[in-house]
Design an enzyme around this catalytic site. Sequence first.
Site, PDB file in Angstrom:
ATOM      1  N   LYS B 104      -3.310   1.967  27.556  1.00  0.00           N
ATOM      2  CA  LYS B 104      -4.257   0.901  27.881  1.00  0.00           C
ATOM      3  C   LYS B 104      -5.115   1.345  29.060  1.00  0.00           C
ATOM      4  CE  LYS B 104      -4.653  -3.599  30.045  1.00  0.00           C
ATOM      5  NZ  LYS B 104      -4.053  -4.900  30.385  1.00  0.00           N
ATOM      6  N   GLY B 165      -4.901 -12.961  35.275  1.00  0.00           N
ATOM      7  CA  GLY B 165      -4.029 -13.806  36.090  1.00  0.00           C
ATOM      8  C   GLY B 165      -4.560 -15.199  36.372  1.00  0.00           C
ATOM      9  N   ALA B 191      -6.013 -10.770  28.864  1.00  0.00           N
ATOM     10  CA  ALA B 191      -6.250 -11.454  30.146  1.00  0.00           C
ATOM     11  C   ALA B 191      -6.890 -12.824  29.960  1.00  0.00           C
ATOM     12  CB  ALA B 191      -7.120 -10.628  31.085  1.00  0.00           C
ATOM     13  N   GLY B 192      -6.400 -13.751  30.763  1.00  0.00           N
ATOM     14  CA  GLY B 192      -6.999 -15.076  30.849  1.00  0.00           C
ATOM     15  C   GLY B 192      -6.238 -16.175  30.136  1.00  0.00           C
ATOM     16  N   ASN B 213       0.337 -11.473  30.364  1.00  0.00           N
ATOM     17  CA  ASN B 213       1.422 -11.203  31.303  1.00  0.00           C
ATOM     18  C   ASN B 213       1.744 -12.468  32.097  1.00  0.00           C
ATOM     19  OD1 ASN B 213       3.196 -10.247  33.273  1.00  0.00           O
ATOM     20  ND2 ASN B 213       2.074  -8.396  33.646  1.00  0.00           N
ATOM     21  N   THR B 214       0.800 -12.896  32.946  1.00  0.00           N
ATOM     22  CA  THR B 214       1.080 -13.997  33.865  1.00  0.00           C
ATOM     23  C   THR B 214       1.409 -15.300  33.142  1.00  0.00           C
ATOM     24  OG1 THR B 214      -0.585 -12.931  35.239  1.00  0.00           O
ATOM     25  CG2 THR B 214       0.257 -15.037  36.002  1.00  0.00           C
TER      26      THR B 214
END
Lengths: 67, 264
Positions: B104, B165, B191-192, B213-214
């Site tokens: 990535k 995040g 992301a997001g 992830n987050t």
Amino acid sequence: MNLVVNGKDYHDLPEGMTVGALLDHLTLPRKKIAVERNMEIVSKSKFDDAVLCEGDRLEIIHFIGGG
Amino acid sequence: MSPNNTIEKLIVAGREFDSRLIIGTGKYKTYQENADALVASGADMVTVAVRRVNLSNPDEPMLVDFIDPKKYTYLPNTAGCFTGEDAVRTLRLAREAGGWDLVKLEVLSHPKHLYPDMEETMRAAKLLIDDGFEVMVYCTDDPVFARKLEDMGCAAIMPLGAPIGSGLGIQNPLNIQFIVEQTSVPVIVDAGVGTASDAALAMELGCDGVLMNTAIAAAQDPIRMAVAMKHAVIAGREAFLAGRMERKQYAVASSPLAKEGMID
């Protein structure tokens, strides 16, 4: 012999030390890490052949959590 | 069909994955919690970062002790790299550590928004592809850059839904849709995502997968959120494949309303 490993100075290491011997000295598990010496990758199969020289700069990395 | 599957597998650079959910391994309280969330999510690919070994404590737990790289596909990232050269150097080390060439690429810019620096991203992608890597690339949701990255030979296009995040959900579904329509390699929103509906929306727009992830790691109960995300991605994918009904301005009754059929 003096080396810089992961940005830290290491002094008075034995002359003629190999990358493999350094990893053993640092008690690092060979299977889980990778080594770069003076910006060049040292392949795992060469750890015991790669003789370190005065002032070599080494980076020893592993995987950590990331996104 | 296993519970983790949608109808068809996700294929990236010729590799098959049962799940269309890719999860990160950052920000968990412990590696054990991370490993438990991974099992709960059904994902078979995880992003990982490459960092210096802690020489002052060589016995500290390592990610590979909790998440088996033989069982799960490690996707090494270039987080923390701000130039193409840094990214190439990092991923060469990752390739040596694990033998993987699927990676990535993310070249970030300002810490406030962590938007990809697309100029450096393009340069790094070229260097990596020339070096034999299969590059899954984190990028802006700009269809023009997405096209250029695909033409260059990237293995997957991974536009952000919102800043890393932030958990704000997909801010520009129109752009994501443009990218999905024009792209032949997998499109993965990276992301997001904040909650399950965000992941479902990404999949309903036709994305091939979602990377987060987050959203899982920072949930009050990460294991439960991982389960939610698994279902959201499957639901969104199935809804996309099913083809949603046409939107109508006025009501259309579901039960017959003809007068002659009604009791008096």
